[in-house]
Design an enzyme around this catalytic site. Sequence first.
Site, PDB file in Angstrom:
ATOM      1  CD1 TRP A 103      -2.381  -2.113   1.637  1.00 29.76           C
ATOM      2  CD2 TRP A 103      -3.085  -0.964  -0.144  1.00 29.76           C
ATOM      3  NE1 TRP A 103      -3.458  -2.776   1.102  1.00 29.76           N
ATOM      4  CE2 TRP A 103      -3.908  -2.102   0.017  1.00 29.76           C
ATOM      5  CE3 TRP A 103      -3.341  -0.097  -1.209  1.00 29.76           C
ATOM      6  CZ2 TRP A 103      -4.973  -2.389  -0.857  1.00 29.76           C
ATOM      7  CZ3 TRP A 103      -4.401  -0.376  -2.074  1.00 29.76           C
ATOM      8  CH2 TRP A 103      -5.199  -1.498  -1.899  1.00 29.76           C
ATOM      9  CG  ASP A 173      -3.432   4.182   4.059  1.00 24.37           C
ATOM     10  OD1 ASP A 173      -4.513   3.989   4.661  1.00 24.37           O
ATOM     11  OD2 ASP A 173      -3.122   3.589   3.001  1.00 24.37           O
ATOM     12  CE  LYS A 197      -8.809  -2.886   3.468  1.00 26.48           C
ATOM     13  NZ  LYS A 197      -8.048  -1.963   2.636  1.00 26.48           N
TER      14      LYS A 197
HETATM   15  C1  LIG Z   1      -7.486  -1.395   1.605  1.00 27.09           C
HETATM   16  C2  LIG Z   1      -6.404  -0.390   1.735  1.00 27.09           C
HETATM   17  C3  LIG Z   1      -6.288   0.694   0.854  1.00 27.09           C
HETATM   18  C4  LIG Z   1      -7.181   0.866  -0.358  1.00 27.09           C
HETATM   19  O1  LIG Z   1      -8.453   1.171  -0.009  1.00 27.09           O
HETATM   20  P1  LIG Z   1      -9.580   1.458  -1.118  1.00 27.09           P
HETATM   21  O2  LIG Z   1     -10.659   2.087  -0.296  1.00 27.09           O
HETATM   22  O3  LIG Z   1      -9.946   0.145  -1.718  1.00 27.09           O
HETATM   23  O4  LIG Z   1      -9.026   2.388  -2.121  1.00 27.09           O
HETATM   24  C5  LIG Z   1      -5.282   1.606   1.072  1.00 27.09           C
HETATM   25  N1  LIG Z   1      -4.434   1.475   2.098  1.00 27.09           N
HETATM   26  C6  LIG Z   1      -4.509   0.441   2.962  1.00 27.09           C
HETATM   27  C7  LIG Z   1      -3.538   0.339   4.086  1.00 27.09           C
HETATM   28  C8  LIG Z   1      -5.501  -0.523   2.807  1.00 27.09           C
HETATM   29  O5  LIG Z   1      -5.583  -1.561   3.653  1.00 27.09           O
END
Ligand SMILES: *Cc1c(COP(=O)(O)O)cnc(C)c1O
Length: 362
Positions: A103, A173, A197
């Site tokens: 990511w 993030d 998540k």
């Molecule tokens: C799932 C995830 C993303 C991407 O998320 P989307 O909403 O599908 O764009 C980005 N960063 C991390 C750490 C993730 O787990």
Amino acid sequence: MGNRAYNFNAGPAALPLEVLQRAQEEFVDFKGIGMSIMEISHRSSEYEQVHNETQELLKRIFGIPAGYQILFLQGGASSQFAMIPMNFLRAGQVGSYVLTGAWAEKAVQEAALFGEVAVVASSKEQKFMKIPDLSGLSLPANSSYLHVTSNETIEGAQFQSYPETGNVPLIADMSSDILSRPVDVSKFSMIYAGAQKNLGPSGVTVAIIKDDLLQDLPKTIPTMLRYETHSKNNSLYNTPPAYSIYMVNLVLKWIEEQGGLTVIEKNNIEKSGLIYSAIDNSNGFYRGPVDLGSRSTMNITFRLQDEELEKKFIKETEQQVFVGLKGHRSVGGLRASTYNAVPYTSCKALAEFMTDFQQRNS
Ligand SMILES: *Cc1c(COP(=O)(O)O)cnc(C)c1O
């Protein structure tokens, strides 16, 4: 519980049963209005109440101090990879990044489309199995910000503490570990997370941004991609993903009912501990590739001695209503995602299955 599966999906992921039941109760008639929350204007007082209450709940649960905006955005966390450099990476400056996994890598690649990027620390050579030691981190003086990926969902490595960045804004993030533990929000200039998540269903991305960071942003950015548009309009410039935000609202209330983030963290350590113990007590039958000091409480990655046995493991778990244990296609192996809403009983059942599977296969 009835026939609920043991859901270890990485995202979209398990939601608390109580939340689903509450949403079901309110589905066709939200609070006596004779309509669902999906069928009414985002300018209605009923919706606005949900919208504003969700921000208040998040402030309270996460301990967000004054001077921050809470935005509800669309386009997933992935859109933030571009919006951050578009809004904050100034000419003559660099966007600094800690490269910790798949990511983080996407965030770096996207930023490089807009300006100069510096990877100031990386665990790529360790195949991302360890969060780099950032204690002596030195940042380029002209850094617009430092971006970190709090939990690498695919590899299963998680920051245990966050770096000191002095005057450089710290951006995280937290898509896969937001609200999994208490965090000192005041250290961050921005925290963002796709909801699917730990916060709710997909469709909304929560961004918590310090007012300072929102000063003097370039006016040349398309309206929808400018943070200012959303902060000035309380995330109601255009139609927000109302149902997703409503679900986040219910999840936040559920977190509060659990006792808040201290209790949630304790539960997460216990839950992931059950599975890590099954790995660590297996005499090498299961192998956890992530460095002990970087292990994630949210995404537990592990391997068996060969892919044949891993396939057998997946097949058998699927027969027993365990869902989502296959590792990400880019890294293979196995992964159990144990987000806030995954119950202790699911983790216990998996740990017991693992021990049993070992006995039958070694
Ligand atoms: C799932 C995830 C993303 C991407 O998320 P989307 O909403 O599908 O764009 C980005 N960063 C991390 C750490 C993730 O787990």
